[in-house]
Design a protein around this motif. Structure first.
Motif: not given
Length: 217
Positions: A14-30
């Motif tokens: 769930n943590r990894f799914i939440a992060e790939i959805r988050d528009i702020e964390i998405q800014k870090d492509s790595m």
């Protein structure tokens, strides 16, 4: 089709799914790519529980130990380009598998909502009597996977098909149930309710390929 849906099974996934959805964390492509890779590792671990095993005796410095090891001949096939981080996650665990790659993209001939899926590149070993693991991070309409399946059939008949996807739509899951062989397994982290008119998942994550590797023309 046997659907393995993990969204309601609370875990670190769930943590990894939440992060790939988050528009702020998405800014870090790595970080986005790494999260997709980690999701692939978790899903392929779950998949591994359904494989066939045989016992092998392993010599240790102090004796021997019988260990059950997987014996299936795997072919990992990913849809370019968005599927590459997911493919790497699977390859981290299934490091002895053969590999295949296929390009598939949506073409909107009139610039509207209607589109066709075009396949231009395909490289694969023989699939005959092997276990095919087909990876595509976004299962939106299901038409990409349908067209990929048609091309894969030119390289032989696998004995088993597994699909690994990160996020899908209810419509897409229902569609591939109709077109893939009975007994196919779908391993998917999350399933969303809706699609846009152009076939993008809502709330989804956006374009996985762009988030991983940059916006295309």
């Amino acid at each position: 089709m046997i659907v393995h849906h993990f969204e309601s099974k609370h875990s670190v996934l769930n943590r990894f799914i939440a992060e790939i959805r988050d528009i702020e964390i998405q800014k870090d492509s790595m970080r986005f790519r790494r999260n997709i890779e980690r999701i692939g590792e978790i899903l392929c671990y779950e998949l591994s529980k359904t494989l066939n095993y045989d016992t092998k005796t392993v010599q240790t410095p102090f004796g021997t130990k019988d260990i059950a090891l997987p014996i299936d001949k795997l072919v990992l096939c990913s849809v370019l380009r968005a599927g590459l981080p997911l493919h790497q996650g699977l390859l981290n665990y299934f490091d002895r598998a053969e590999n295949a790659f296929i390009s598939a993209y949506r073409h909107h001939p009139n610039g509207g909502d209607d589109f066709e899926v075009i396949v231009k590149y395909f490289a694969a070993p023989s699939l005959g009597n092997k276990t095919l693991v087909l990876t595509d991070p976004m299962l939106a309409t299901g038409r990409t996977l349908e067209n990929v399946l048609k091309v894969l059939k030119t390289h032989g008949q696998p004995k088993q098909i597994h699909i690994i996807s990160v996020i899908g739509s209810k419509e897409g899951v229902a569609y591939i149930k109709k077109v893939f062989p009975e007994g196919t397994h779908l391993w998917i982290a999350a399933i969303d309710d809706e699609l846009t008119g152009k076939g993008y998942i809502i709330p989804g994550i956006g374009d996985a390929g762009d988030l991983s590797y940059g916006v295309k023309l």
